[in-house]
Design a protein around this motif. Structure first.
Motif, short mmCIF file in Angstrom:
data_model
loop_
_atom_site.label_atom_id
_atom_site.label_comp_id
_atom_site.label_asym_id
_atom_site.label_seq_id
_atom_site.Cartn_x
_atom_site.Cartn_y
_atom_site.Cartn_z
N THR A 1 0.84 -1.20 0.00
CA THR A 1 0.00 0.00 0.00
C THR A 1 0.87 1.25 0.00
OG1 THR A 1 -1.75 -1.15 1.22
CG2 THR A 1 -1.80 1.26 1.24
N GLU A 2 0.56 2.17 -0.90
CA GLU A 2 1.28 3.44 -0.97
C GLU A 2 0.64 4.45 -0.03
OE1 GLU A 2 4.00 3.82 -2.69
OE2 GLU A 2 3.95 1.96 -3.88
N LEU A 3 1.44 5.00 0.88
CA LEU A 3 0.96 5.98 1.84
C LEU A 3 1.93 7.17 1.86
CD1 LEU A 3 0.04 3.51 4.74
CD2 LEU A 3 -1.55 4.64 3.17
N ALA A 4 1.74 8.05 2.82
CA ALA A 4 2.64 9.18 2.98
C ALA A 4 2.80 9.46 4.47
CB ALA A 4 2.10 10.42 2.27
N VAL A 5 3.92 10.07 4.83
CA VAL A 5 4.16 10.51 6.20
C VAL A 5 4.43 12.01 6.18
CG1 VAL A 5 5.70 10.37 8.19
CG2 VAL A 5 5.04 8.29 6.99
N ASP A 6 3.77 12.70 7.08
CA ASP A 6 3.96 14.15 7.18
C ASP A 6 5.25 14.42 7.94
OD1 ASP A 6 3.90 16.85 7.61
OD2 ASP A 6 1.86 16.92 8.36
N PRO B 1 6.54 10.12 0.54
CA PRO B 1 5.92 8.86 0.14
C PRO B 1 6.55 7.66 0.85
CG PRO B 1 7.31 9.71 -1.62
CD PRO B 1 7.26 10.78 -0.58
N VAL B 2 5.70 6.73 1.29
CA VAL B 2 6.15 5.50 1.95
C VAL B 2 5.35 4.34 1.40
CG1 VAL B 2 6.81 6.71 4.08
CG2 VAL B 2 4.51 5.74 3.87
N ARG B 3 5.87 3.14 1.61
CA ARG B 3 5.20 1.93 1.15
C ARG B 3 5.14 0.94 2.31
NH1 ARG B 3 8.43 0.66 -2.60
NH2 ARG B 3 7.30 1.71 -4.30
N VAL B 4 4.00 0.28 2.49
CA VAL B 4 3.86 -0.74 3.53
C VAL B 4 4.64 -1.98 3.13
CG1 VAL B 4 2.25 -2.23 4.78
CG2 VAL B 4 1.60 0.13 4.23
#
Length: 412
Positions: free
Chosen positions: A388-393, A400-403
């Motif tokens: 899953t492609e997510l993001a971190v503030d 951008p981050v990936r699980v």
């Protein structure tokens, strides 16, 4: 305020928590006490360590480069002072059953010479501490608690074992704990065990097992409880010794390990090592607001424990944990691989790529082994699938981050 008005330190120059007297505050003249030194404090200072306060203790953060120390553990060996950890002895008839009621695991079934990772929970199921329990005799157990929770766990074990005919003893101040971690650890330690049978027993230890051995050092023999446990993702050993033997053991291991590439390692390397290995840290992945099930560690909870009559055993937190076991998770602990170079740190928000909040980072740092930042985070179940492609503030910028699966690193 005159010198005569100042509050004098205790005769031994320590406060009731064992912190050393540092002097008087220049404004109000009140005695100032600092973090408690470990028995190896002078050794760390002599080696040029950067010393920092941690959970009330003065601990080496690094000796030079924390990245170099991290890599030494992955390729050779590192030597850690863990004397800040809490050691609590529980012994007497029924000690195993008393711990069954106090903790979430089944300790009465633990074989002598073995160890078990377990937890103490509060009545609402929140984690009070994660622990390693060693069975050192038929009715003799050593409970190792995190330094920040040692006093709490001592009080809780006194309270939770009060109905049993057992002793609960604080051995923290009389015990030094040193760890040798890395692929060269077994060879280094074997070189210091003079007795053939003891050497074979130490080298042949299974994971989460322990044995007694006497180590040979220039300062004389050092009796130790040697355990094959660790917190780095590497093979390694932890050695419990009386405080009067701490310096001899430390120097002996440094000398024996130098040809193999062993170096002293501090808290900074220990944290990045455990992060790569996906190991939880109390105050980060584990808190009193997190249950073992939330952290993906429901396997340590033994709801099938029974009393002597075969009825379910009512240990602390059982009812809440049984209810939690039946519910779908509201959050899932996952690994995050950061696609850029900026590290995601504890407390940073995790979002979808379009900014919808889905969780929070619990631990994060650049990974010396992988060459990019990694993090652990609690996210909603819908955002927890691998890939899953997510993001971190990260300070106002969406990284951008990936699980990815945990652990990030597993030794071959």
């Amino acid at each position: 305020m005159s010198d005569d008005d100042r509050t004098e330190p205790t005769p031994a120059a320590y406060d009731p928590q064992g912190r050393p007297f540092l002097g008087y505050h220049p404004d109000d003249g009140v005695a100032v006490y600092g973090p408690r030194p470990t028995p190896l404090h002078d050794e760390h200072v002599a080696l040029g360590a950067t010393v920092t306060g941690f959970a009330g203790w003065a601990m080496p953060l690094r000796y030079g480069s924390d990245v170099a120390e991290h890599r030494a553990v992955r390729t050779a060996a590192g030597l850690f002072d863990l004397s800040h950890m809490g050691e609590i002895r529980v012994r007497g008839a029924g000690a195993g059953r008393a711990l069954d009621r106090a903790l979430v695991g089944s300790l009465s079934t633990l074989a002598v010479g073995r160890a078990r990772y377990t937890m103490a929970c509060w009545p609402d199921g929140g984690v009070a501490d994660d622990l390693i329990v060693y069975r050192t005799g038929d009715e003799d157990f050593l409970v190792v608690a995190n330094s920040a929770n040692a006093e709490v766990m001592l009080g809780q074990l006194h309270e939770r074992c009060a109905a049993s005919d057992v002793e609960v003893l604080d051995e923290t101040t009389t015990t030094a704990l040193v760890a040798v971690q890395g692929p060269a650890a077994a060879g280094i330690l074997a070189g210091l065990v003079g007795d053939d049978a003891e050497r074979d027993a130490v080298v042949g230890l299974r994971n989460y097992a322990s044995a007694t051995a006497t180590l040979t050092t220039e300062a004389g023999p050092v009796p130790a409880l040697v355990a094959r446990t660790g917190y780095t993702g590497e093979d390694g050993f932890e050695l419990f010794v009386a405080v009067e033997h701490a310096v001899a053991l430390w120097r002996g291991l440094l000398a024996a390990g130098e040809p193999a590439g062993l170096v002293p390692a501090g808290l900074a390397a220990r944290d990045t090592l455990r992060l790569e290995a996906g190991m939880p840290l109390y105050g980060h992945e584990l808190t009193r607001f997190v249950t073992p099930y939330d952290a993906g560690l429901g396997r340590v909870v033994r709801l099938d424990k029974t009393d002597d009559d075969g009825a379910p055993l009512d240990f602390v937190g059982r009812e809440a944990l049984a209810q939690r076991a039946e519910r779908e998770p509201e959050r899932v602990l996952v690994g995050l691989e950061v696609q850029g170079r900026r590290a995601a740190r504890q407390g940073y928000a995790v979002t979808t790529p379009d900014g919808v909040p889905v969780g929070e980072v619990t631990s994060g740092a650049p990974s010396p082994t992988l060459g990019r930042p990694v993090a652990m985070a609690y996210v909603t179940p819908g955002a927890s699938a691998e890939g899953t492609e997510l993001a971190v503030d990260v300070r106002g910028r969406a990284e951008p981050v990936r699980v990815v699966p945990l652990p990030f690193y597993r030794r071959s």
